[in-house]
Scaffold this active site. Structure first.
Site, short mmCIF file in Angstrom:
data_model
loop_
_atom_site.label_atom_id
_atom_site.label_comp_id
_atom_site.label_asym_id
_atom_site.label_seq_id
_atom_site.Cartn_x
_atom_site.Cartn_y
_atom_site.Cartn_z
N HIS A 230 -5.58 -4.42 21.19
CA HIS A 230 -4.19 -4.32 20.73
C HIS A 230 -3.22 -4.55 21.88
O HIS A 230 -2.19 -5.22 21.72
CB HIS A 230 -3.97 -2.94 20.10
CG HIS A 230 -2.60 -2.71 19.59
ND1 HIS A 230 -1.92 -1.53 19.76
CD2 HIS A 230 -1.74 -3.53 18.92
CE1 HIS A 230 -0.72 -1.62 19.21
NE2 HIS A 230 -0.59 -2.82 18.70
N GLU B 282 -2.97 -8.20 22.60
CA GLU B 282 -2.11 -8.84 21.61
C GLU B 282 -0.64 -8.77 22.05
O GLU B 282 0.10 -9.75 21.94
CB GLU B 282 -2.30 -8.17 20.25
CG GLU B 282 -1.32 -8.61 19.17
CD GLU B 282 -0.88 -7.47 18.29
OE1 GLU B 282 0.34 -7.26 18.13
OE2 GLU B 282 -1.76 -6.76 17.75
N HIS B 283 -0.23 -7.62 22.56
CA HIS B 283 1.15 -7.47 23.05
C HIS B 283 1.40 -8.36 24.27
O HIS B 283 2.43 -9.03 24.37
CB HIS B 283 1.40 -6.01 23.45
CG HIS B 283 1.81 -5.14 22.31
ND1 HIS B 283 3.03 -4.53 22.24
CD2 HIS B 283 1.14 -4.77 21.19
CE1 HIS B 283 3.11 -3.82 21.13
NE2 HIS B 283 1.97 -3.94 20.47
N GLU C 21 4.48 2.80 19.97
CA GLU C 21 3.92 2.46 18.65
C GLU C 21 2.94 3.55 18.20
O GLU C 21 2.93 3.95 17.03
CB GLU C 21 3.22 1.11 18.73
CG GLU C 21 2.79 0.55 17.40
CD GLU C 21 2.21 -0.85 17.50
OE1 GLU C 21 1.34 -1.18 16.68
OE2 GLU C 21 2.63 -1.62 18.41
N GLY D 274 -10.04 0.54 -12.08
CA GLY D 274 -8.60 0.68 -11.89
C GLY D 274 -7.78 0.32 -13.10
O GLY D 274 -6.54 0.37 -13.05
N HIS D 275 -8.44 -0.06 -14.21
CA HIS D 275 -7.72 -0.43 -15.44
C HIS D 275 -6.85 0.75 -15.90
O HIS D 275 -7.24 1.91 -15.78
CB HIS D 275 -8.73 -0.80 -16.52
CG HIS D 275 -8.11 -1.21 -17.82
ND1 HIS D 275 -7.24 -2.26 -17.93
CD2 HIS D 275 -8.25 -0.68 -19.07
CE1 HIS D 275 -6.85 -2.37 -19.20
NE2 HIS D 275 -7.46 -1.42 -19.90
N GLU D 276 -5.67 0.46 -16.43
CA GLU D 276 -4.74 1.52 -16.80
C GLU D 276 -4.49 1.61 -18.30
O GLU D 276 -3.70 2.42 -18.76
CB GLU D 276 -3.41 1.31 -16.06
CG GLU D 276 -3.55 1.37 -14.55
CD GLU D 276 -2.22 1.23 -13.82
OE1 GLU D 276 -1.19 1.08 -14.50
OE2 GLU D 276 -2.22 1.28 -12.57
N GLY D 277 -5.18 0.77 -19.09
CA GLY D 277 -4.95 0.76 -20.53
C GLY D 277 -5.70 1.86 -21.27
O GLY D 277 -6.29 2.76 -20.68
N GLY E 125 -11.12 0.03 -5.11
CA GLY E 125 -11.55 -1.14 -4.37
C GLY E 125 -11.04 -1.24 -2.95
O GLY E 125 -11.37 -2.17 -2.24
#
Length: 314
Positions: A40, A43-44, A121, A268-271, A291
């Site tokens: 990390h 990356e900076h 950070e 994860g269906h909500e019906g 998931g």
């Protein structure tokens, strides 16, 4: 490319913006125990000047002054750099961008400055419940697995260690993993594919291929016999949730058929008749997702997260 770098080109004649992204197949899983958060930190540091463009803010100023934006992130297996810009300036932007992977300076005077930026950070995340939960999760995974490491970095971890300076560790890390054969680049522009290919070859062929290998581990994510386990985390804000995490076999080879997406869609269906509808009818839950586990080359998991009511906690 001839140097082993993988290239994806996207030609869109109608676009107003051009963009590019370079991905390095090494992230926090490449950190050493002596320098936690080194990937990390690199990356900076990568943005702070190159041989061709030595000024530390030149790239940033060029991108922002031509209608663009830029950023980067370090994840477990990958470090990713990207920008977008007005389509007329793609060549100039690629010229500057590609130099990070050809001849970065890693100037000593900026090492302390960026150490403090990384530390800030880290501190800003101390009151974030998501980061706090992730930090506690790291405590119960196999401590020999790189996933257990401290990936952000701080003033405590990013300092000279024995006879090795932080800058030398930075240079060694760059040499070990920033190799063309571990890198991919995606370029989007208004030009034809042939023209974009020429740009890719022009700016990224000079990236050195050192024939490096991506970091790997044979360690399991959880110590055998340590599961099942219950982990309770006290949040800062008023929130209640329950997350089940199931270790599963590695699924990367099935990325085209996405079996976990199917399972996540069912759970994860909500019906009507769904798991969430049952929990809502009981007054126990407000939401549910499935998931969102980790999926790496060495380990994977599947998660089901439920947002709970006060009664649902009990």
């Amino acid at each position: 490319l001839d140097n082993g770098m993988k290239v994806l080109l996207i030609s869109d004649p109608s676009t107003d913006k051009a963009a590019a992204s370079v991905d390095v197949n090494a992230g926090s899983n490449s950190d050493t125990k002596e320098f936690a958060g080194l990937a990390h930190f690199l990356e900076h540091m990568l943005f702070l000047g190159t041989d061709k463009y030595p000024s530390s803010g030149e790239y940033q100023e060029f991108i922002s002054s031509h209608g663009g934006s830029h950023n980067a992130y370090t994840s477990y297996e990958n470090t990713n750099y990207y920008f977008d810009i007005d389509k007329a300036y793609l060549d100039d932007a690629l010229d500057r961008f590609s130099q990070f992977f050809i001849a970065p300076l890693f100037t000593q005077e900026y090492v302390d400055r960026e150490r403090n930026a990384v530390h800030s950070e880290y501190q800003s995340g101390l009151q974030d419940d998501g980061r706090r939960g992730n930090a506690v999760f790291k405590v119960i995974v196999n401590q020999a697995h790189p996933m257990a490491g401290f990936s952000v970095g701080s003033l405590d971890t990013l300092q000279d260690h024995g006879s090795q300076t932080l800058r030398n560790a930075l240079l060694e890390h760059y040499d070990r993993y920033y190799s063309a054969n571990l890198m991919s680049v995606a370029i989007l522009g208004a030009e034809s594919l042939d023209e974009l290919e020429l740009k890719a070859r022009t700016y990224f062929s000079p990236v050195a291929n050192k024939n490096r290998k991506a970091p790997v581990t044979a360690e399991p994510a959880f110590v055998p016999g340590s599961l099942p386990a219950l982990l309770a985390v006290e949040p800062i804000r008023d929130s209640r949730s329950l997350t089940y995490t199931f270790p599963i076999p590695v699924v990367e080879q099935y990325y085209k058929s996405k079996p976990l997406d199917y399972i996540g869609n069912v759970l994860g269906h909500e019906g009507e008749g769904s798991l969430l509808s049952v929990l809502r009818n009981k007054g126990w839950a407000n939401g549910l997702s499935a998931g969102g586990g980790f999926s790496y080359a060495d380990n994977a998991a599947f998660s089901v997260a439920v947002s709970l009511t006060e009664e649902g906690v009990d």
